[in-house]
Design a protein around this motif. Structure first.
Motif, PDB file in Angstrom:
ATOM      1  N   ALA A  85      13.616  16.180   0.861  1.00 54.14           N
ATOM      2  CA  ALA A  85      14.893  15.739   1.434  1.00 54.14           C
ATOM      3  C   ALA A  85      15.981  15.735   0.369  1.00 54.14           C
ATOM      4  CB  ALA A  85      14.741  14.351   2.047  1.00 54.14           C
ATOM      5  N   ALA A  86      15.659  15.314  -0.835  1.00 50.34           N
ATOM      6  CA  ALA A  86      16.639  15.301  -1.930  1.00 50.34           C
ATOM      7  C   ALA A  86      17.028  16.724  -2.320  1.00 50.34           C
ATOM      8  CB  ALA A  86      16.080  14.549  -3.128  1.00 50.34           C
ATOM      9  N   ARG A  87      16.046  17.622  -2.366  1.00 50.41           N
ATOM     10  CA  ARG A  87      16.332  19.026  -2.715  1.00 50.41           C
ATOM     11  C   ARG A  87      17.247  19.690  -1.704  1.00 50.41           C
ATOM     12  NH1 ARG A  87      10.373  20.249  -4.352  1.00 50.41           N
ATOM     13  NH2 ARG A  87      10.507  19.904  -6.590  1.00 50.41           N
ATOM     14  N   GLY A  88      17.215  19.219  -0.473  1.00 48.25           N
ATOM     15  CA  GLY A  88      18.000  19.819   0.590  1.00 48.25           C
ATOM     16  C   GLY A  88      19.481  19.459   0.567  1.00 48.25           C
ATOM     17  N   VAL A  89      19.895  18.651  -0.382  1.00 46.88           N
ATOM     18  CA  VAL A  89      21.294  18.225  -0.463  1.00 46.88           C
ATOM     19  C   VAL A  89      22.066  19.184  -1.367  1.00 46.88           C
ATOM     20  CG1 VAL A  89      22.826  16.379  -1.246  1.00 46.88           C
ATOM     21  CG2 VAL A  89      20.691  15.815  -0.062  1.00 46.88           C
ATOM     22  N   GLY A  90      23.215  19.628  -0.893  1.00 47.60           N
ATOM     23  CA  GLY A  90      24.060  20.510  -1.686  1.00 47.60           C
ATOM     24  C   GLY A  90      24.489  19.848  -2.983  1.00 47.60           C
ATOM     25  N   GLY A  91      24.407  20.584  -4.076  1.00 50.76           N
ATOM     26  CA  GLY A  91      24.783  20.052  -5.378  1.00 50.76           C
ATOM     27  C   GLY A  91      23.613  19.572  -6.203  1.00 50.76           C
ATOM     28  N   VAL A  92      22.437  19.479  -5.581  1.00 51.21           N
ATOM     29  CA  VAL A  92      21.249  19.045  -6.317  1.00 51.21           C
ATOM     30  C   VAL A  92      20.635  20.257  -6.996  1.00 51.21           C
ATOM     31  CG1 VAL A  92      18.916  18.083  -6.118  1.00 51.21           C
ATOM     32  CG2 VAL A  92      20.790  17.111  -4.777  1.00 51.21           C
ATOM     33  N   ALA A  93      20.588  20.218  -8.328  1.00 49.68           N
ATOM     34  CA  ALA A  93      20.019  21.313  -9.106  1.00 49.68           C
ATOM     35  C   ALA A  93      18.543  21.078  -9.395  1.00 49.68           C
ATOM     36  CB  ALA A  93      20.777  21.464 -10.428  1.00 49.68           C
ATOM     37  N   GLU A  94      18.152  19.813  -9.514  1.00 50.18           N
ATOM     38  CA  GLU A  94      16.777  19.470  -9.869  1.00 50.18           C
ATOM     39  C   GLU A  94      16.463  18.086  -9.323  1.00 50.18           C
ATOM     40  OE1 GLU A  94      14.143  18.636 -13.934  1.00 50.18           O
ATOM     41  OE2 GLU A  94      16.158  19.464 -14.111  1.00 50.18           O
ATOM     42  N   VAL A  95      15.210  17.879  -8.924  1.00 49.72           N
ATOM     43  CA  VAL A  95      14.769  16.565  -8.460  1.00 49.72           C
ATOM     44  C   VAL A  95      13.581  16.139  -9.313  1.00 49.72           C
ATOM     45  CG1 VAL A  95      13.816  15.209  -6.554  1.00 49.72           C
ATOM     46  CG2 VAL A  95      15.522  16.983  -6.095  1.00 49.72           C
ATOM     47  N   LYS A  96      13.688  14.956  -9.880  1.00 46.69           N
ATOM     48  CA  LYS A  96      12.586  14.355 -10.637  1.00 46.69           C
ATOM     49  C   LYS A  96      12.077  13.176  -9.831  1.00 46.69           C
ATOM     50  CE  LYS A  96      14.527  15.580 -15.102  1.00 46.69           C
ATOM     51  NZ  LYS A  96      14.990  15.084 -16.410  1.00 46.69           N
ATOM     52  N   SER A  97      10.767  13.089  -9.699  1.00 45.75           N
ATOM     53  CA  SER A  97      10.187  12.018  -8.915  1.00 45.75           C
ATOM     54  C   SER A  97       9.451  11.028  -9.816  1.00 45.75           C
ATOM     55  CB  SER A  97       9.216  12.565  -7.876  1.00 45.75           C
ATOM     56  OG  SER A  97       8.576  11.482  -7.208  1.00 45.75           O
ATOM     57  N   ASN A  98       9.886   9.788  -9.762  1.00 50.68           N
ATOM     58  CA  ASN A  98       9.179   8.678 -10.411  1.00 50.68           C
ATOM     59  C   ASN A  98       8.662   7.721  -9.345  1.00 50.68           C
ATOM     60  OD1 ASN A  98       9.807   9.651 -12.994  1.00 50.68           O
ATOM     61  ND2 ASN A  98      11.728   8.545 -13.057  1.00 50.68           N
ATOM     62  N   LEU A  99       8.424   8.262  -8.146  1.00 51.92           N
ATOM     63  CA  LEU A  99       7.957   7.459  -7.032  1.00 51.92           C
ATOM     64  C   LEU A  99       6.486   7.083  -7.205  1.00 51.92           C
ATOM     65  CD1 LEU A  99       9.588   9.445  -4.105  1.00 51.92           C
ATOM     66  CD2 LEU A  99      10.270   7.196  -4.961  1.00 51.92           C
ATOM     67  N   VAL A 100       6.160   5.891  -6.793  1.00 47.67           N
ATOM     68  CA  VAL A 100       4.767   5.451  -6.809  1.00 47.67           C
ATOM     69  C   VAL A 100       4.369   5.106  -5.379  1.00 47.67           C
ATOM     70  CG1 VAL A 100       4.800   4.604  -9.174  1.00 47.67           C
ATOM     71  CG2 VAL A 100       5.395   3.054  -7.330  1.00 47.67           C
ATOM     72  N   VAL A 101       3.081   5.241  -5.095  1.00 43.27           N
ATOM     73  CA  VAL A 101       2.561   4.884  -3.780  1.00 43.27           C
ATOM     74  C   VAL A 101       2.125   3.434  -3.841  1.00 43.27           C
ATOM     75  CG1 VAL A 101       0.812   5.365  -2.032  1.00 43.27           C
ATOM     76  CG2 VAL A 101       1.859   7.244  -3.327  1.00 43.27           C
ATOM     77  N   ARG A 102       2.730   2.630  -2.994  1.00 38.47           N
ATOM     78  CA  ARG A 102       2.381   1.219  -2.913  1.00 38.47           C
ATOM     79  C   ARG A 102       2.320   0.855  -1.440  1.00 38.47           C
ATOM     80  NH1 ARG A 102       6.013  -1.373  -6.467  1.00 38.47           N
ATOM     81  NH2 ARG A 102       4.497  -0.868  -8.050  1.00 38.47           N
ATOM     82  N   PRO A 103       1.100   0.705  -0.908  1.00 41.33           N
ATOM     83  CA  PRO A 103       0.963   0.379   0.511  1.00 41.33           C
ATOM     84  C   PRO A 103       1.764  -0.877   0.873  1.00 41.33           C
ATOM     85  CG  PRO A 103      -1.161   0.925  -0.415  1.00 41.33           C
ATOM     86  CD  PRO A 103      -0.195   0.825  -1.559  1.00 41.33           C
ATOM     87  N   GLU A 104       2.304  -0.902   2.094  1.00 37.02           N
ATOM     88  CA  GLU A 104       3.095  -2.023   2.546  1.00 37.02           C
ATOM     89  C   GLU A 104       2.288  -3.312   2.451  1.00 37.02           C
ATOM     90  OE1 GLU A 104       5.083  -1.414   6.268  1.00 37.02           O
ATOM     91  OE2 GLU A 104       5.653   0.616   5.712  1.00 37.02           O
ATOM     92  N   GLY A 105       2.957  -4.374   2.058  1.00 35.82           N
ATOM     93  CA  GLY A 105       2.302  -5.663   1.944  1.00 35.82           C
ATOM     94  C   GLY A 105       1.748  -5.936   0.566  1.00 35.82           C
ATOM     95  N   LEU A 106       1.834  -4.962  -0.326  1.00 31.99           N
ATOM     96  CA  LEU A 106       1.333  -5.177  -1.697  1.00 31.99           C
ATOM     97  C   LEU A 106       2.463  -5.309  -2.665  1.00 31.99           C
ATOM     98  CD1 LEU A 106      -1.667  -2.706  -1.952  1.00 31.99           C
ATOM     99  CD2 LEU A 106      -1.690  -5.122  -1.451  1.00 31.99           C
TER     100      LEU A 106
END
Length: 106
Positions: A85-106
């Protein structure tokens, strides 16, 4: 259901691959910061419109066309969804992900 999206934009150089300060290149620091904020808002908007993506714990930083995604998502599949979704935005040259998976409630 309420959705909260936190964002943070930082000033930077006029283009992602350049180490030339904004004052030397002719682009003012104020204009660069405004562009970073615009890009951050555009990415946040696109993320919030993405079906199947929980944006309640996402952070977006935009700096000269480079977007960094931070925070957490409840399922691993949402990491790629957010990056795409971030890559699909005009003007975005690169996307870096620092996302972590954390199940809801934790």
């Amino acid at each position: 259901m309420a959705v909260t999206i936190f964002g943070h934009a930082q000033g930077g150089t006029p283009d992602a691959g350049s180490a030339v300060p904004a004052s030397v290149s002719g682009t003012s620091k104020k204009a660069v910061r405004a562009e970073n904020r615009r890009l951050q808002k555009d990415v946040l908007r696109n993320l919030s419109k993405t079906k199947g993506l929980n944006t309640s714990n996402l952070v977006v930083v935009a700096r000269s066309g480079v977007v960094t995604l931070g925070g957490s998502v409840p399922e691993a599949s949402q990491v790629e969804l957010a990056v795409a979704a971030a890559r699909g935005v005009g003007g975005v040259a690169e996307v870096k992900s620092n996302l972590v998976v954390r199940p809801e409630g934790l």
